[in-house]
Design a protein around this motif. Structure first.
Motif, PDB file in Angstrom:
ATOM      1  N   GLN A  39      39.795  62.969   5.220  1.00  0.00           N
ATOM      2  CA  GLN A  39      40.723  62.352   5.924  1.00  0.00           C
ATOM      3  C   GLN A  39      41.104  63.082   7.106  1.00  0.00           C
ATOM      4  OE1 GLN A  39      43.573  60.454   4.674  1.00  0.00           O
ATOM      5  NE2 GLN A  39      44.475  59.396   6.097  1.00  0.00           N
ATOM      6  N   GLY A  42      45.612  61.651  11.551  1.00  0.00           N
ATOM      7  CA  GLY A  42      45.468  60.893  12.745  1.00  0.00           C
ATOM      8  C   GLY A  42      44.430  60.116  12.296  1.00  0.00           C
ATOM      9  N   LYS A  43      43.506  60.187  11.490  1.00  0.00           N
ATOM     10  CA  LYS A  43      42.044  59.514  11.200  1.00  0.00           C
ATOM     11  C   LYS A  43      42.886  58.856   9.653  1.00  0.00           C
ATOM     12  CE  LYS A  43      39.556  62.137  14.195  1.00  0.00           C
ATOM     13  NZ  LYS A  43      38.104  62.997  14.416  1.00  0.00           N
ATOM     14  N   GLU A  44      41.364  57.649   9.498  1.00  0.00           N
ATOM     15  CA  GLU A  44      41.267  57.536   8.358  1.00  0.00           C
ATOM     16  C   GLU A  44      40.619  58.332   7.325  1.00  0.00           C
ATOM     17  OE1 GLU A  44      41.328  52.090  10.000  1.00  0.00           O
ATOM     18  OE2 GLU A  44      40.074  53.610   9.614  1.00  0.00           O
ATOM     19  N   ARG A  45      40.386  57.840   6.385  1.00  0.00           N
ATOM     20  CA  ARG A  45      39.741  58.533   5.583  1.00  0.00           C
ATOM     21  C   ARG A  45      38.170  57.976   5.446  1.00  0.00           C
ATOM     22  NH1 ARG A  45      41.888  59.563  -0.693  1.00  0.00           N
ATOM     23  NH2 ARG A  45      43.816  60.415   0.757  1.00  0.00           N
ATOM     24  N   GLU A  46      37.519  58.769   5.469  1.00  0.00           N
ATOM     25  CA  GLU A  46      35.783  58.321   5.475  1.00  0.00           C
ATOM     26  C   GLU A  46      35.059  59.204   4.279  1.00  0.00           C
ATOM     27  OE1 GLU A  46      34.278  59.692   8.501  1.00  0.00           O
ATOM     28  OE2 GLU A  46      34.434  62.175   8.854  1.00  0.00           O
ATOM     29  N   GLU A  88      34.417  69.507  13.627  1.00  0.00           N
ATOM     30  CA  GLU A  88      35.023  68.081  13.617  1.00  0.00           C
ATOM     31  C   GLU A  88      35.400  68.226  12.184  1.00  0.00           C
ATOM     32  OE1 GLU A  88      30.799  67.602  16.345  1.00  0.00           O
ATOM     33  OE2 GLU A  88      32.731  69.345  16.132  1.00  0.00           O
ATOM     34  N   ALA A  91      39.306  68.850   8.065  1.00  0.00           N
ATOM     35  CA  ALA A  91      39.959  68.130   7.323  1.00  0.00           C
ATOM     36  C   ALA A  91      40.611  68.404   5.374  1.00  0.00           C
ATOM     37  CB  ALA A  91      38.548  66.545   7.157  1.00  0.00           C
TER      38      ALA A  91
END
Length: 124
Positions: A39, A42-46, A88, A91
């Motif tokens: 994660q 500001g982003k969802e857990r993936e 990228e 996380a």
């Protein structure tokens, strides 16, 4: 009581490699489907990678060919080998487990046990 403890995160330059580990306090790790999630702010857990109970694996498209998930059942440890790291990939990375299952899955709602995460920071 199930406990998952991640380690191996840290700063790394773009293009570098890192190996994450997750030690799991499970009686028989072979009974569990395992996975790595991440994660970013500001982003969802993936879902990143999942290791099924029968030697099958699944990867997010963004990490295929770069990341490898594996386990050592005797040591109750899950690994994530990360190569060719990119900014990228920054996380918090989490180890997760769920009892049973036939196929690996990257759907977070399947998992019932989670670690506290280990931070991966990729600089360019």
């Amino acid at each position: 009581q199930v406990q998952l403890v991640e380690s191996g995160g840290g700063p790394v330059e773009a293009g570098g490699s890192l190996r994450l580990s997750c030690v799991v306090s499970l009686r028989t790790m072979t009974d569990y489907t395992m996975a790595w999630f991440r994660q970013a702010p500001g982003k969802e857990r993936e879902g990143v990678a999942s290791d099924g109970r029968y030697g099958t694996t699944a990867y997010a498209d963004s990490v295929k060919g770069r990341f490898t998930i594996s386990r050592n059942n005797a040591k109750n440890t899950l690994y994530l080998e990360m190569n060719s790291l990119k900014p990228e990939d920054n996380a918090m990375y989490y180890c997760a487990a769920k009892f049973g299952g036939v196929e690996p899955t990257l759907w977070s709602l399947h998992y019932t046990y989670w670690g506290q995460g280990t931070q991966v920071t990729v600089s360019s």
